[in-house]
Scaffold this motif. Structure first.
Motif, mmCIF file in Angstrom:
data_model
loop_
_atom_site.group_PDB
_atom_site.id
_atom_site.type_symbol
_atom_site.label_atom_id
_atom_site.label_comp_id
_atom_site.label_asym_id
_atom_site.label_seq_id
_atom_site.Cartn_x
_atom_site.Cartn_y
_atom_site.Cartn_z
ATOM 1 N N GLY A 36 -7.777 10.268 2.971
ATOM 2 C CA GLY A 36 -8.076 8.850 3.158
ATOM 3 C C GLY A 36 -8.549 8.163 1.892
ATOM 4 O O GLY A 36 -8.770 6.958 1.894
ATOM 5 N N SER A 37 -8.696 8.892 0.795
ATOM 6 C CA SER A 37 -9.156 8.287 -0.452
ATOM 7 C C SER A 37 -8.496 9.003 -1.620
ATOM 8 O O SER A 37 -8.951 10.051 -2.056
ATOM 9 C CB SER A 37 -10.678 8.377 -0.564
ATOM 10 O OG SER A 37 -11.109 7.762 -1.756
ATOM 11 N N GLN B 255 -1.019 4.052 -2.088
ATOM 12 C CA GLN B 255 -2.387 4.258 -1.632
ATOM 13 C C GLN B 255 -3.251 4.085 -2.870
ATOM 14 O O GLN B 255 -3.051 4.756 -3.879
ATOM 15 C CB GLN B 255 -2.586 5.643 -1.046
ATOM 16 C CG GLN B 255 -4.021 5.890 -0.615
ATOM 17 C CD GLN B 255 -4.265 7.290 -0.089
ATOM 18 O OE1 GLN B 255 -3.418 8.161 -0.177
ATOM 19 N NE2 GLN B 255 -5.437 7.507 0.471
ATOM 20 N N ALA C 132 -9.212 4.010 -0.972
ATOM 21 C CA ALA C 132 -9.335 3.970 0.486
ATOM 22 C C ALA C 132 -8.467 2.886 1.123
ATOM 23 O O ALA C 132 -8.615 2.589 2.298
ATOM 24 C CB ALA C 132 -10.799 3.740 0.863
ATOM 25 N N VAL D 228 -5.787 5.562 6.126
ATOM 26 C CA VAL D 228 -6.368 6.454 7.130
ATOM 27 C C VAL D 228 -5.617 7.787 7.118
ATOM 28 O O VAL D 228 -4.425 7.830 7.430
ATOM 29 C CB VAL D 228 -6.303 5.807 8.538
ATOM 30 C CG1 VAL D 228 -6.903 6.743 9.578
ATOM 31 C CG2 VAL D 228 -7.002 4.459 8.543
ATOM 32 N N ALA D 229 -6.305 8.843 6.751
ATOM 33 C CA ALA D 229 -5.694 10.170 6.711
ATOM 34 C C ALA D 229 -5.211 10.570 8.102
ATOM 35 O O ALA D 229 -5.908 10.369 9.090
ATOM 36 C CB ALA D 229 -6.690 11.190 6.191
#
Length: 186
Positions: A72-73, A89, A92, A112-113
């Motif tokens: 997610g980051s 991406q 976040a 969002v992972a």
């Protein structure tokens, strides 16, 4: 639909992107192999797909990638028509970037992972617009002068950690109509 590949499921050596661009894109760089999984193409942050032959985009181009993030980051490019138009991406967030005289990066929602997301960005040179999908609606930016835009490459999955499926590059001729609109492709 499943993206056609060359190589094997354990070591993809090239892909054929959907859309009207008709691009066969080989694997670039060293490191962990791009793998074909039941969900799509798994990129591990090292090898990616790249080609220096770009489709003709005299009137415009639409880039689309459906993706699922591993983390997610992180920072990695899902799809780009380099060096000036991309979906990625960025930490976040899911982001679009474009640079036609002045650089702009816009956020299209959280990264969002484990969740699937669709990223889609359209450059219409004729209309002077950028349109992008923010996860809920299509946002339009006007006053874009992309007359000097001369992309030098198409990349998919550069520094990206996650799965990409249904990537496409669709183009239109100057003064022409889209074969399929952004709304139809979503």
């Amino acid at each position: 639909p499943t993206t056609p590949i060359t190589g094997t499921a354990a070591a993809v050596t090239g892909i054929t992107a959907g859309g009207t661009g008709g691009l066969t894109i080989p694997t670039a760089a060293a490191g962990a192999e791009i793998q074909r999984t039941a969900d799509g193409l798994l990129y591990s942050g090292s090898k990616y797909s790249a080609i220096t032959t770009t489709p003709p985009i005299s009137g415009g181009v639409i880039l689309i990638a459906e993706l699922r993030l591993t983390q997610g980051s992180d920072t990695g490019t899902a799809i780009d028509l380099g060096p000036n138009l991309y979906a990625r991406q960025g930490g976040a967030n899911l982001q679009y970037g474009y640079n036609f005289g002045a650089a702009a990066i816009v956020t299209a929602g959280p990264a969002v992972a484990g969740s699937w997301a669709v990223m889609a960005i359209e450059l219409d040179r004729d209309a002077g617009t950028i349109r992008y999908w923010d996860g809920d609606e299509i946002i339009t930016v006007t006053g874009i002068d992309a007359s000097s835009f001369a992309p030098t490459q198409v990349r998919l999955g550069q520094s990206f950690l996650g799965t990409i499926r249904n990537a496409s590059v669709s183009t239109k001729a100057a003064g022409g109509a889209w074969t399929a609109t952004l709304e139809q492709l979503l």
